[in-house]
Write a protein that holds these residues in place. Structure first.
Motif, mmCIF file in Angstrom:
data_model
loop_
_atom_site.group_PDB
_atom_site.id
_atom_site.type_symbol
_atom_site.label_atom_id
_atom_site.label_comp_id
_atom_site.label_asym_id
_atom_site.label_seq_id
_atom_site.Cartn_x
_atom_site.Cartn_y
_atom_site.Cartn_z
ATOM 1 N N LEU A 99 1.343 -1.598 -0.027
ATOM 2 C CA LEU A 99 0.303 0.301 0.023
ATOM 3 C C LEU A 99 0.757 1.403 -0.232
ATOM 4 N N ALA A 150 -3.279 4.837 -2.491
ATOM 5 C CA ALA A 150 -3.541 3.950 -3.152
ATOM 6 C C ALA A 150 -4.534 4.225 -3.351
ATOM 7 N N ASN A 192 -0.062 5.188 -0.629
ATOM 8 C CA ASN A 192 -0.863 5.199 0.903
ATOM 9 C C ASN A 192 1.262 6.174 1.693
ATOM 10 N N ALA A 229 -6.072 -0.354 -2.177
ATOM 11 C CA ALA A 229 -6.774 -0.322 -0.849
ATOM 12 C C ALA A 229 -8.005 -1.242 -0.180
ATOM 13 N N GLU A 271 -9.608 1.134 2.865
ATOM 14 C CA GLU A 271 -8.667 0.303 3.597
ATOM 15 C C GLU A 271 -9.534 -0.683 4.849
#
Lengths: 70, 361
Positions: free
Chosen positions: B21, B188, B26, B193, B59
């Motif tokens: 990620l 991401a 990220n 994600a 996420e």
């Protein structure tokens, strides 16, 4: 042999393990523990086995009963 | 597969996905950070107006949905709640205040250590001290009392809320905020994600991976089960950071971190203590919420409010360091959480365990 019973239903982890540990401190020969979720069942089982106890797991409707003996 | 292997694999998966990620966009050492993502989501929803941390993080949505699907399939899904909900909301609030003082939840603390961020060491020490204090409370009979079975529909609300968040992210109506700069702008692609979150949700649901539980069980029961997941994250994320060139050993200039040791310590002490009393770290709260645990869903709302407060009132730290307001908030948090610990002792389990042990049953 009739075993003392710990009713740990509705208790969030780690409380069932704490209750089991305290009960085994008081009754070292064994106890039976009633639980209502798989997380608690597995945690209590792992704890008791790590202390050298034998554990037999049974289903009782929605609940689980662990018979913990030396 | 033994459960030990399972938790190590789950930890390794979390470490690997965290590295990926970061590779895909990220912030560094922030492949996963539950509290940071809750903060970003609070910002995305406009609950606070700190322009640099506004993004509905897929996420989190993925983790919740992955755990939900897994729990439905395995039969672990069960709507339950009623174990001191308001106390849990307050604890969730202060866990976030502590974590945003440090700038990371316990999971990100591990990822920061893996990335060579030595400022996280005092965070880890504080976290451990917080857990030790929490264990003292647990050993003396701390309990938030029983949970009760609820209507199944109640359990569907948390995953439904996550789906609603996802729709807001995709449709992006004008009232949803997206950071143009800062950590909130670094992410991401949504699909990556979301899938990473789904995988972590599935793995964490199966293995009950928990950062707080790892250290807690080691101290309380000499049980190394959960901490082996913690260790696996550390090792894999460390190797991954080395390979991707994101490993940077030192105290200064660490990404989204500051080097004020005392407040890193106190912030994570608060997060650790609060999480022990809650029974699990912020990651675990998300997974439990998805399994139908309404107490954890309430905790999630407490964390969301905590994140909104932290940024509306300048309580969260930045790379420049902690704020005056943040220090006051952490001290208040420590007082409140210790008070909660002290006032929820079940004396009966302390002495004779009356009511829990039936003789000769």
């Amino acid at each position: 042999m009739a075993l003392n019973t710990v009713d740990a239903r509705g208790r969030a982890c780690p409380e069932p393990v704490v209750l089991t540990r305290n009960a085994l401190g008081q009754f070292p020969l064994g106890v039976q523990v009633i639980l209502d979720n798989t997380t608690a069942r597995d945690n209590v089982k792992r704890f008791a086995e790590s202390k050298g106890y034998q554990v037999v797991a049974k289903n009782d409707g929605e609940d689980f009963v662990l018979v913990i003996t030396k | 597969m033994s459960s030990r292997k399972g938790i190590i694999l789950a930890g390794g998966l979390v470490g690997l996905l965290a590295v990926l990620l970061v590779h895909f966009g990220n912030p560094v050492n922030m492949g996963f950070c539950i509290v940071c993502f809750i903060r970003d989501t609070a910002g995305g929803l406009g609950l606070h107006r700190a322009g640099v941390v506004q993004y509905i993080r897929p996420e989190l949505i993925g983790m919740a949905l992955g755990a939900w699907i897994m729990a439905l399939g395995s039969g672990d899904f069960k709507a339950r709640g009623g174990s001191s909900p308001f106390t849990r909301l307050i604890l969730g609030f202060f866990v976030v205040i502590g974590a945003l003082m440090f700038l990371g939840c316990p999971l990100r603390m591990v990822l920061r250590l893996a990335g060579g961020d030595l400022t996280a060491i005092l965070g880890l020490i504080g976290f451990t001290v917080g857990i030790i204090i929490g264990v003292l409370f647990l050993n003396r009979g701390f309990t938030l009392k029983k949970t009760y079975t609820l209507n199944r529909a109640e359990g569907f609300l948390f995953p439904a809320m996550q789906i609603a968040f996802f729709i807001l992210l995709i449709v992006a109506p004008a009232f949803v905020f997206f950071s143009d700069s800062g950590p909130g702008s670094m992410h991401a692609p949504i699909a990556i994600a979301l899938i990473a979150g789904l995988l972590v949700g599935i793995a964490a649901q199966r293995t009950r991976l928990c950062m707080v539980g790892g250290i807690r069980d080691l101290i309380m029961f000499k049980d190394t089960h959960l901490i082996s997941g913690f260790a696996a994250i550390l090792v894999v994320a460390f190797v991954g950071a080395l390979i991707t060139g994101n490993f940077n050993l030192g105290f200064e200039g660490q990404p989204v971190a500051h080097n004020d040791g005392l407040w890193n310590f106190l912030g994570m002490a608060l997060a650790g203590l609060g999480s022990v009393l809650l029974g699990g770290c912020p990651l675990r709260q998300i997974i439990l919420s998805a399994e139908g645990n309404i107490d954890s869903a309430i905790t999630f709302i407490g964390m969301l409010i905590g994140a909104a407060f932290a940024h509306n009132f300048g309580l969260a730290s930045s790379a420049a360091g902690p704020t005056g307001g943040g220090k006051v908030a952490v001290i208040i948090g420590l007082v409140v959480v210790v008070a909660i610990g002290s006032m929820n002792m079940d004396k009966s389990s302390d002495v004779t365990m009356k009511g829990d042990v039936r003789l000769g049953a």
